[in-house]
Design a protein around this motif. Structure first.
Motif, PDB file in Angstrom:
ATOM      1  N   ALA A 159      52.779  35.231  30.628  1.00 17.83           N
ATOM      2  CA  ALA A 159      52.288  36.176  29.400  1.00 17.83           C
ATOM      3  C   ALA A 159      53.632  36.433  28.555  1.00 17.83           C
ATOM      4  CB  ALA A 159      51.850  37.352  30.164  1.00 17.83           C
TER       5      ALA A 159
ATOM      6  N   THR B  66      55.152  39.371  26.698  1.00 21.07           N
ATOM      7  CA  THR B  66      54.877  40.901  26.990  1.00 21.07           C
ATOM      8  C   THR B  66      55.296  41.847  25.750  1.00 21.07           C
ATOM      9  OG1 THR B  66      56.906  41.005  27.970  1.00 21.07           O
ATOM     10  CG2 THR B  66      55.051  40.609  29.240  1.00 21.07           C
TER      11      THR B  66
ATOM     12  N   GLY C 169      59.066  37.100  26.828  1.00 16.80           N
ATOM     13  CA  GLY C 169      57.949  37.098  27.766  1.00 16.80           C
ATOM     14  C   GLY C 169      58.131  36.175  29.162  1.00 16.80           C
TER      15      GLY C 169
ATOM     16  N   GLN D  86      50.167  37.939  36.206  1.00 13.34           N
ATOM     17  CA  GLN D  86      49.268  38.449  34.802  1.00 13.34           C
ATOM     18  C   GLN D  86      48.610  39.718  35.280  1.00 13.34           C
ATOM     19  OE1 GLN D  86      46.808  35.045  34.343  1.00 13.34           O
ATOM     20  NE2 GLN D  86      48.420  34.137  32.940  1.00 13.34           N
TER      21      GLN D  86
ATOM     22  N   ALA E  36      49.890  43.173  33.098  1.00 13.91           N
ATOM     23  CA  ALA E  36      48.850  43.871  32.407  1.00 13.91           C
ATOM     24  C   ALA E  36      49.001  45.346  32.968  1.00 13.91           C
ATOM     25  CB  ALA E  36      47.423  43.193  32.709  1.00 13.91           C
TER      26      ALA E  36
ATOM     27  N   PHE F  84      51.135  41.952  24.473  1.00 13.44           N
ATOM     28  CA  PHE F  84      50.760  41.568  25.782  1.00 13.44           C
ATOM     29  C   PHE F  84      49.823  40.247  25.541  1.00 13.44           C
ATOM     30  CE2 PHE F  84      48.039  40.889  29.610  1.00 13.44           C
ATOM     31  CZ  PHE F  84      49.036  40.703  30.336  1.00 13.44           C
ATOM     32  N   ARG F  85      50.295  39.099  25.973  1.00 13.10           N
ATOM     33  CA  ARG F  85      49.581  37.606  25.407  1.00 13.10           C
ATOM     34  C   ARG F  85      49.328  36.898  26.824  1.00 13.10           C
ATOM     35  NH1 ARG F  85      52.409  37.629  20.439  1.00 13.10           N
ATOM     36  NH2 ARG F  85      50.919  38.340  18.604  1.00 13.10           N
ATOM     37  N   PRO F  86      48.341  36.809  27.785  1.00 17.09           N
ATOM     38  CA  PRO F  86      48.468  36.052  28.891  1.00 17.09           C
ATOM     39  C   PRO F  86      48.018  34.684  28.669  1.00 17.09           C
ATOM     40  CG  PRO F  86      46.651  37.504  28.908  1.00 17.09           C
ATOM     41  CD  PRO F  86      47.407  37.910  27.616  1.00 17.09           C
TER      42      PRO F  86
ATOM     43  N   PHE G 162      48.730  33.202  25.097  1.00 14.76           N
ATOM     44  CA  PHE G 162      50.085  32.804  25.044  1.00 14.76           C
ATOM     45  C   PHE G 162      50.208  31.604  24.413  1.00 14.76           C
ATOM     46  CE2 PHE G 162      54.762  33.335  27.491  1.00 14.76           C
ATOM     47  CZ  PHE G 162      55.241  33.560  26.315  1.00 14.76           C
TER      48      PHE G 162
END
Length: 328
Positions: A123, A125, A260, A276, A280, A301-303, A307
């Motif tokens: 992810a 972050t 990340g 993840q 989160a 935040f991009r998991p 991402f």
């Protein structure tokens, strides 16, 4: 012992076995990992180091992780640590490696032989916007002043950064100049070995402006050393409301240096999901908010697949610009 009691004990045993294998337990209603080992591709005190240690601090203080450990592994522009994680994938399921935009840039230039595609994407972050700053006693008071000075005598106007030509600070300056209607290949960029040396160049008058991370710019501005001309955010950043965005000045220059985490290739899906979920959950805690605010970063935040999509988009943006600049 009756059948019901046997069944209850069997279920407990199965659950215990699952925890033992995965290293995951539960506490306070949150998924909790026994331990996480952070691999840091640079030395102590840098942005990667601060992000990894700040994340570990928040995870432990919030009760989401029992123990966080850290390993600094410098070399090869981050390539040594990446290579080590790949080579030791089978024994590295408990390791998260921190990285940021340079993994995209250095893969494009061939400085490292690997790319984000060789790793498990956990992810993104946080992010740090970029900024252009001038010394506090500079006659340049705004981006409009800077552009006027540049247009009057382009050869004498120098922008510096703590990275080599073609590195991130150079690319950010090129994004800003291009968005301002200038040739992104024409301005004079002076690269320094580190941010501290670049700052010394600004204070000595060797350069007229400095391209740097927003969090570093805020720290310098609060010390009264620099004036921030613009930030590559869509709006003013709450961490330092006095700094204008380029967007509000009519310059559509947006860029974020994400930070990340990655894991070894072939990481089991359940372990990836656990990481993840852990990150989160962390980002919703006051312990993380304290760390994030201290670092002057923003949550992005991009998991997983999200991402990956973001990284592919940044790879295209940076690759196109580097080709325009003649670095690819």
């Amino acid at each position: 012992m009756n059948t019901l009691e046997w069944s209850r004990r069997a279920l407990i045993a199965a659950a215990t076995a699952t925890v033992a294998v995965s290293g995951i337990a539960y506490a306070g209603g949150h998924q909790k990992m026994e331990s996480v080992h952070f691999l840091i591709p640079g030395g102590a005190g840098g942005g990667w180091d601060g992000t990894a240690r700040g994340t570990g601090e928040a995870l432990m203080n919030s009760g989401l992780v029992g123990t966080a450990t850290y390993e600094n592994m410098s070399g090869g522009g981050g390539g040594v640590a990446i290579g080590n994680l790949i080579e030791n994938a089978a024994s590295s399921e408990g390791t998260l490696m921190v990285n940021s935009t340079p993994i995209v840039i250095r893969a494009l230039t061939g400085e490292i032989s690997q790319s984000f595609r060789d790793l498990t994407l956990v992810a993104g972050t946080v992010g740090d916007y970029a900024a252009l700053v001038v010394s506090a006693d500079s006659p340049i008071n705004s981006m409009e002043d800077a552009l006027a000075s540049y247009r009057e005598n382009a050869a004498d106007f120098a922008i510096g950064g703590g990275s080599v030509p073609g590195g991130m600070d150079h690319l950010v300056a090129a994004i800003v100049m291009q968005a301002a209607g200038e040739d992104p290949t024409a301005f004079n960029y002076i690269g320094y070995d580190a941010g501290g040396e670049a700052m010394a160049g600004l204070l000595s008058g060797e350069i007229d402006a400095l391209s740097t991370g927003f969090s570093e710019a805020v720290a310098l501005a609060e010390q009264g050393e620099v004036r921030i001309l613009g930030v590559t955010a869509p709006d003013r950043v709450p961490a330092f409301q006095d700094a204008p965005s380029f967007a509000e000045q009519g310059i559509d220059a947006q860029f974020v240096n994400w930070r990340g985490f990655f894991a070894a290739p072939g990481l089991p899906e359940e372990r990836l999901t656990a990481y993840q979920d852990m990150l989160a959950a962390m980002m919703e805690t006051p312990e993380w908010e304290e760390v994030r605010a201290r670092m002057g970063l923003v949550n992005i935040f991009r998991p997983g697949d999200e991402f990956k999509t973001f990284l592919e988009g940044q790879e295209k943006q940076i690759g196109d610009l580097m080709r325009d600049l003649g670095f690819l």
